[in-house]
Scaffold this motif. Structure first.
Motif, mmCIF file in Angstrom:
data_model
loop_
_atom_site.group_PDB
_atom_site.id
_atom_site.type_symbol
_atom_site.label_atom_id
_atom_site.label_comp_id
_atom_site.label_asym_id
_atom_site.label_seq_id
_atom_site.Cartn_x
_atom_site.Cartn_y
_atom_site.Cartn_z
ATOM 1 N N THR A 1 12.719 5.555 1.535
ATOM 2 C CA THR A 1 11.561 4.785 1.115
ATOM 3 C C THR A 1 10.929 4.129 2.316
ATOM 4 O O THR A 1 11.583 3.820 3.301
ATOM 5 C CB THR A 1 11.954 3.682 0.104
ATOM 6 N N SER B 1 0.838 3.123 -0.692
ATOM 7 C CA SER B 1 1.433 3.550 0.584
ATOM 8 C C SER B 1 2.950 3.448 0.611
ATOM 9 O O SER B 1 3.544 3.328 1.673
ATOM 10 C CB SER B 1 0.837 2.759 1.752
ATOM 11 N N VAL C 1 5.725 5.716 0.047
ATOM 12 C CA VAL C 1 6.026 7.130 -0.161
ATOM 13 C C VAL C 1 7.518 7.356 -0.018
ATOM 14 O O VAL C 1 8.147 6.873 0.923
ATOM 15 C CB VAL C 1 5.253 8.011 0.840
ATOM 16 N N TRP D 1 9.905 10.056 0.868
ATOM 17 C CA TRP D 1 10.008 11.398 1.440
ATOM 18 C C TRP D 1 11.397 11.961 1.199
ATOM 19 O O TRP D 1 12.399 11.272 1.368
ATOM 20 C CB TRP D 1 9.755 11.361 2.945
ATOM 21 N N ARG E 1 5.481 7.188 -9.378
ATOM 22 C CA ARG E 1 5.392 7.640 -7.983
ATOM 23 C C ARG E 1 3.949 7.683 -7.496
ATOM 24 O O ARG E 1 3.660 7.356 -6.354
ATOM 25 C CB ARG E 1 6.030 9.022 -7.817
ATOM 26 N N GLN F 1 -6.676 8.959 -7.189
ATOM 27 C CA GLN F 1 -6.060 7.869 -6.426
ATOM 28 C C GLN F 1 -6.512 6.510 -6.949
ATOM 29 O O GLN F 1 -5.686 5.623 -7.197
ATOM 30 C CB GLN F 1 -6.438 7.989 -4.941
ATOM 31 N N ALA G 1 -2.518 5.500 3.795
ATOM 32 C CA ALA G 1 -2.907 6.858 3.410
ATOM 33 C C ALA G 1 -4.338 7.131 3.857
ATOM 34 O O ALA G 1 -5.159 6.226 3.933
ATOM 35 C CB ALA G 1 -2.793 7.011 1.900
ATOM 36 N N GLU H 1 3.028 4.199 -6.621
ATOM 37 C CA GLU H 1 3.685 3.827 -5.372
ATOM 38 C C GLU H 1 2.992 4.463 -4.183
ATOM 39 O O GLU H 1 2.769 3.809 -3.165
ATOM 40 C CB GLU H 1 5.157 4.245 -5.390
ATOM 41 N N GLU H 2 2.644 5.738 -4.303
ATOM 42 C CA GLU H 2 1.987 6.430 -3.202
ATOM 43 C C GLU H 2 0.599 5.861 -2.946
ATOM 44 O O GLU H 2 0.156 5.787 -1.806
ATOM 45 C CB GLU H 2 1.919 7.929 -3.471
#
Length: 119
Positions: free
Chosen positions: A44, A17, A19, A21, A10, A68, A56, A13-14
């Motif tokens: 997604t 960008s 994310v 939710w 995750r 990051q 982000a 993935e974040e």
């Protein structure tokens, strides 16, 4: 161990960008791309290229910046320019500073234009 692996997945993935939710109307009301289907399912972000709105923000604190970039380099080698392009306003200077610090600590290595994580 599965939870740690999922957390790492995750985070990558974040960093790209993507994310997921759980409650997009509460967690990211400014986002328009995520959609939530049925209760309990994950939403997604689409696989389209990231636009400025969906990128982000560059983290303000150094620890988050390092985390990051390490997660992004763990996924695949990247140039400083492509790493900066993943964030709003392309913080090339900040990315280069963090990459230099990671290199000084022996955690990242530059090969040509590409940076990679040292394991």
């Amino acid at each position: 161990m599965r939870l740690v692996a999922l957390n790492k997945q995750r985070a990558v993935e974040e960093a790209q960008s993507n994310v997921r939710w759980l409650r997009p109307e509460y967690q990211a009301p400014e986002e328009t791309a995520p959609t939530q289907t049925e209760m309990g399912s994950e939403a997604t972000v689409s696989d389209t290229p990231a636009t400025e709105k969906s990128k982000a923000a560059w983290p303000k604190d150094l620890a988050s910046q390092v985390t990051q970039l390490r997660d992004m380099l763990a996924a695949s080698p990247n140039s400083a320019e492509s790493l900066a392009a993943q964030f709003k306003r392309k913080p090339v200077k900040g990315v280069n500073e963090v990459l230099s610090a990671l290199a000084a600590l022996g955690q990242a290595q530059q090969e040509g234009e590409q940076w990679r994580l040292v394991r």
